[in-house]
Design a protein around this motif. Structure first.
Motif, short mmCIF file in Angstrom:
data_model
loop_
_atom_site.label_atom_id
_atom_site.label_comp_id
_atom_site.label_asym_id
_atom_site.label_seq_id
_atom_site.Cartn_x
_atom_site.Cartn_y
_atom_site.Cartn_z
N GLY A 159 0.19 2.26 8.85
CA GLY A 159 0.20 3.40 7.94
C GLY A 159 -0.94 3.36 6.95
O GLY A 159 -1.47 4.41 6.56
N ALA A 160 -1.36 2.16 6.56
CA ALA A 160 -2.45 2.03 5.60
C ALA A 160 -3.83 1.97 6.24
O ALA A 160 -4.81 2.47 5.68
CB ALA A 160 -2.24 0.77 4.76
N PHE A 161 -3.92 1.39 7.48
CA PHE A 161 -5.23 1.10 8.06
C PHE A 161 -5.48 1.75 9.41
O PHE A 161 -6.57 1.60 9.96
CB PHE A 161 -5.41 -0.41 8.18
N GLY A 162 -4.48 2.44 9.96
CA GLY A 162 -4.70 3.08 11.25
C GLY A 162 -4.47 2.14 12.41
O GLY A 162 -3.74 1.15 12.30
N LYS A 212 -4.98 6.70 3.24
CA LYS A 212 -5.27 5.78 4.35
C LYS A 212 -6.62 5.14 4.06
O LYS A 212 -7.52 5.78 3.50
CB LYS A 212 -5.29 6.51 5.69
N HIS A 213 -6.75 3.87 4.39
CA HIS A 213 -8.01 3.15 4.18
C HIS A 213 -9.19 4.01 4.66
O HIS A 213 -9.13 4.57 5.76
CB HIS A 213 -7.97 1.84 4.96
N ASN A 259 -0.38 9.99 0.44
CA ASN A 259 -0.82 10.14 1.82
C ASN A 259 -2.18 9.48 2.06
O ASN A 259 -3.00 9.95 2.84
CB ASN A 259 -0.87 11.61 2.21
N TRP A 311 0.81 -1.22 0.00
CA TRP A 311 0.00 0.00 0.00
C TRP A 311 0.85 1.28 0.00
O TRP A 311 0.30 2.37 0.06
CB TRP A 311 -0.96 0.06 1.19
N SER A 344 -0.07 4.99 0.63
CA SER A 344 0.12 5.49 1.99
C SER A 344 1.50 6.13 2.12
O SER A 344 2.39 5.89 1.31
CB SER A 344 -0.04 4.35 2.99
#
Length: 298
Positions: free
Chosen positions: A204-207, A110-111, A108, A53, A90
């Motif tokens: 970084g991608a999903f929190g 994010k899911h 930048n 991602w 991401s």
């Protein structure tokens, strides 16, 4: 848009920007010949690249070798068109040669930004080429995650707040081929607890971890949410040094438990080579070719 290819002519290849969100909202398209409106006779192959991602070095061009194999392969006359999707990435500020910048909308994400982009790209393709569910959605690594997330979109609409671009009228595919896919985010991070970079790219991608189950394909209810689906191929390699085969088994179990075996086909396909060797050589083409063969044999 370029004119359509005549039968037996060289394929037409071009790139289309499907959204103005960023410079990465593009899709590479290849038309082997004039598109057919003959439902059920030919399929599109739509590919989603991996790269955790966040990796700018892995993009839609990673499908080029696979596409060349398929263009010359035994099922080439069954494929109406090819597409390879780019999507927003991401942040990766520590990338050694191409670090992300906080002001760059392409780097930048994010899911659900990644899956929103994929949905928009597929919607563009469906509205332009009118293939409905007559396509094979193939993805490698994070791309396999995104492929099954697309199939989960109705389930998300039933279970969670509608924040996943569910308003897009995207028809899920008739088949998915997931190659070296990431299907359970918690299991991935747990199995690589000694490598903090796994936690970092997932976060970084999903929190935060509280969000990971919601996004994991292993938490989908496919028999009810992916009604168009007839075939799922879960491909993996024992030689993959980055991703354990447990991920494949988790998704196979998820599909079986969701009732997928009732009237639909599920295949566990063994590939060869390391994680990225699957798309750099002929293995991704072999997985897609296998998927086509299973479709036409049904």
């Amino acid at each position: 848009m370029p004119s359509m290819a005549a039968p037996d002519s060289k394929p037409i290849k071009f790139t289309h920007q499907y959204s103005s969100e960023s410079e990465l909202n593009t899709v590479d398209i290849c038309l082997p010949r004039s598109p057919s409106r003959d439902n059920g006779k030919r399929y599109w192959v739509v590919f989603i690249h991996g790269g955790a991602w966040l990796d700018p070095d892995t993009d839609s061009s990673s499908f080029a070798v696979t596409q060349d194999h398929l263009l010359a392969g035994r099922h080439r006359d069954l494929i109406e068109g090819y597409a390879s999707i780019n999507y927003r990435l991401s942040p990766f500020p520590s990338h050694p040669t191409n670090p992300s910048h906080p002001a760059d909308p392409a780097r930048n994400a994010k899911h659900p930004d990644h899956i929103t982009d994929v949905l928009r790209a597929v919607l563009y393709l469906q509205e332009t080429y009118h293939f409905g569910d007559r396509y094979i959605l193939a993805g490698h690594s994070a791309g396999a995650t995104l492929s099954f997330q697309l199939a989960m979109k109705r389930y998300w609409g039933q279970q969670y707040e509608p924040t996943y671009a569910l308003e897009l009228n995207v028809v899920p595919p008739i088949a998915i081929a997931g190659l070296a896919g990431i299907y359970d985010l918690h299991a991935l991070v747990r199995n690589h607890a000694d490598k903090p970079e796994y936690h970092d790219f997932i976060a970084g991608a999903f929190g935060p971890p509280a969000e990971w189950d919601k996004a994991s394909p292993s938490h989908g209810a496919y028999a009810s949410s992916w009604k168009e689906g007839q075939l799922a191929v879960i491909a993996h390699s024992a030689g993959d040094t980055l991703l354990e085969e447990e991920q494949a088994q988790i998704q196979l179990d998820t599909l079986r438990k969701s009732g997928w075996s009732e009237g639909r086909a599920l295949h566990d396909l063994e590939l060869h080579g390391d994680h990225d060797e699957m798309w750099k050589g002929s293995e991704a083409a072999r997985a897609i070719d296998f998927t086509i063969q299973q479709l036409v044999s049904r």
